[in-house]
Design an enzyme around this catalytic site. Structure first.
Site, short mmCIF file in Angstrom:
data_model
loop_
_atom_site.label_atom_id
_atom_site.label_comp_id
_atom_site.label_asym_id
_atom_site.label_seq_id
_atom_site.Cartn_x
_atom_site.Cartn_y
_atom_site.Cartn_z
N HIS A 93 -14.22 -3.22 -18.43
CA HIS A 93 -15.77 -3.62 -18.15
C HIS A 93 -15.67 -5.03 -17.74
CE1 HIS A 93 -16.90 -0.20 -20.97
NE2 HIS A 93 -15.73 -0.31 -21.45
N GLU A 114 -13.36 7.40 -29.34
CA GLU A 114 -12.94 6.04 -29.45
C GLU A 114 -12.74 5.92 -31.00
OE1 GLU A 114 -15.08 2.87 -27.94
OE2 GLU A 114 -13.44 1.39 -28.47
N HIS A 157 -17.22 7.38 -22.49
CA HIS A 157 -16.44 7.01 -23.70
C HIS A 157 -16.58 8.04 -24.72
CE1 HIS A 157 -16.10 3.33 -21.55
NE2 HIS A 157 -15.68 2.59 -22.96
N ASP A 183 -9.65 -2.55 -20.96
CA ASP A 183 -10.87 -2.52 -21.49
C ASP A 183 -11.73 -3.83 -21.58
OD1 ASP A 183 -12.90 -0.99 -22.86
OD2 ASP A 183 -11.95 -0.89 -24.83
N ASP A 184 -11.73 -4.76 -22.39
CA ASP A 184 -12.30 -6.03 -22.28
C ASP A 184 -11.06 -7.09 -22.46
OD1 ASP A 184 -15.07 -4.92 -22.48
OD2 ASP A 184 -14.10 -3.71 -24.12
N1 ADE Z 1 -18.29 -1.62 -24.10
C1 ADE Z 1 -17.37 -2.49 -23.64
N2 ADE Z 1 -16.02 -2.16 -24.41
C2 ADE Z 1 -16.45 -0.80 -25.07
C3 ADE Z 1 -15.65 -0.26 -25.82
N3 ADE Z 1 -14.36 -0.48 -26.04
N4 ADE Z 1 -16.28 1.08 -26.40
C4 ADE Z 1 -17.66 1.26 -26.09
N5 ADE Z 1 -18.39 0.46 -25.28
C5 ADE Z 1 -17.69 -0.75 -24.74
ZN ZN Z 2 -14.66 0.69 -22.82
#
Ligand code: ADE
Ligand code: ZN
Length: 359
Positions: free
Chosen positions: A41, A222, A219, A300-301
């Protein structure tokens, strides 16, 4: 540089793996391994230092007095506790140049980590809901990616995600806004709070997106149940599942993922930071790899979860015993799962093969 086989064997260095700890040689191998990222992201690559800089540049007040104070606040108990902070952080992004700077900084990190191709998510609604134009966001991201292709030789694609905690109408509106920019966007995805917002809420939007020519991802699994994985495949017709690690709750699903070769874009550091797994040793990515699931490693982030691509590979290798072939298989799986042409896939595969052959 090409090497003949005599030279190759002369510089061949065996790896020593002790109880899943990475040796110097394995760390080297992971650093240099060509990588492909499929789950990133772009708003999640906003480092505290840049957040601070952009807040000053755009005269936005942050509830923190230093970048260190921002970092100290990154203690998460689950997905929602992260998302609350993450959406706040994105408020500093206001102008096209901000989105350019954010994306360019991520591409420089890709260059350091030997990422040769990346497919980037962005969340239009995080910005349009604050009055930022769709074009401001996509143009800044796209311009940085074009520069990265030219100056760093890294190829890329853009995927726009719908925020699943918002309603179907908002997603339809976002899809409409994206149409003048179709040439810059390869697919649509679904992210944000998984619990309480199942894929079926977006069946009709995804159908229209596919009719417009977009590929789809979502997604699923998770934090949410395996039904979200099944329904993302059946109703949203996804080409990849983002995360998907909860598939291990259902043996039949794992067998179907193997049979269909459905890729999972797994994010190890994210999963431990958000307590999907308490410890990296408990992560199921290696088990899934050995069962034949098309798992890939992604960040991911990274600004929130403590690491980019190399860090994620290292975290898995430090907690599990892996061979070089298995590490390279993560890239192989990722190349097969990209949204690029066969010829482009082959070019990436050739880069990976010549790296492995040159060891
Ligand atoms: N948006 C940013 N990171 C995310 C994640 N790990 N799961 C769902 N939405 C997200
Ligand atoms: Zn994600």
């Amino acid at each position: 540089m090409f090497q003949n086989s005599a030279e190759k064997s002369a510089c061949y260095r065996p790896i020593v793996i002790l109880n899943g700890e990475t040796s110097v040689n394995q760390t080297d191998f992971i650093q240099q391994l060509p990588k492909v990222e499929l789950h990133l992201h772009i708003e999640g690559s906003l480092e505290p230092e840049m957040m601070f800089e952009l807040a000053q540049r755009n005269q936005i007040k942050l509830p923190f007095s230093t970048p260190e104070a921002i970092k100290a606040a990154y203690q998460f108990s689950n997905l929602q506790s992260f998302l609350d902070i993450y959406y706040q952080g994105a408020n500093v992004l206001q102008h096209e140049q901000d989105f350019y700077d954010l994306t360019w900084a991520y591409m420089l990190r890709c260059h350091q980590d030997n990422v040769i191709h990346t497919e980037i998510f962005f969340d239009p609604q995080t910005h349009t809901e604050r009055g930022i134009a769709f074009a401001t966001v996509i143009d800044g991201i796209h311009r940085a990616l074009e520069d990265a292709q030219q100056k760093l030789g890294i190829s890329s694609r853009i995927i726009m995600c719908f925020l699943r905690h918002l309603d179907e109408e908002s997603a339809f509106e976002t899809l409409q806004q994206s149409l003048p920019h179709k040439d810059k966007i390869v697919g649509v995805g679904l992210d944000s709070s998984e619990l309480g917002h199942p894929p079926e809420k977006f069946t009709r939007v995804f159908r229209q997106a596919r009719e417009e020519g977009f590929l789809t991802v979502a997604h699923a699994g998770e934090e949410g149940p395996v039904s979200n994985i099944y329904n993302s495949v059946e109703l949203l017709k996804v080409s990849r599942i983002d995360h998907g690690v909860r598939c291990s709750d259902d043996e039949k699903l794992v067998a179907e993922l193997v049979q269909s070769q459905m890729p999972l874009t797994v994010c190890p550091l994210s999963n431990t930071k958000l307590k999907v797994f308490e410890k990296m040793e408990q992560h199921n990515i290696v088990e899934l790899l050995r069962e034949g699931v098309q798992v890939t490693i992604n960040s991911d982030d990274p600004a929130y979860f403590g690491g980019y691509m190399t860090d994620n590979f290292l975290a898995v290798a430090q907690s599990h015993t892996l061979t070089e072939d298995e590490l390279a298989q993560f890239t192989r799986n990722a190349i097969n799962a990209t949204f690029i042409s066969q010829a482009e896939k082959q070019a990436l595969m050739n880069k990976l093969d010549s790296f492995v052959a040159g060891r």
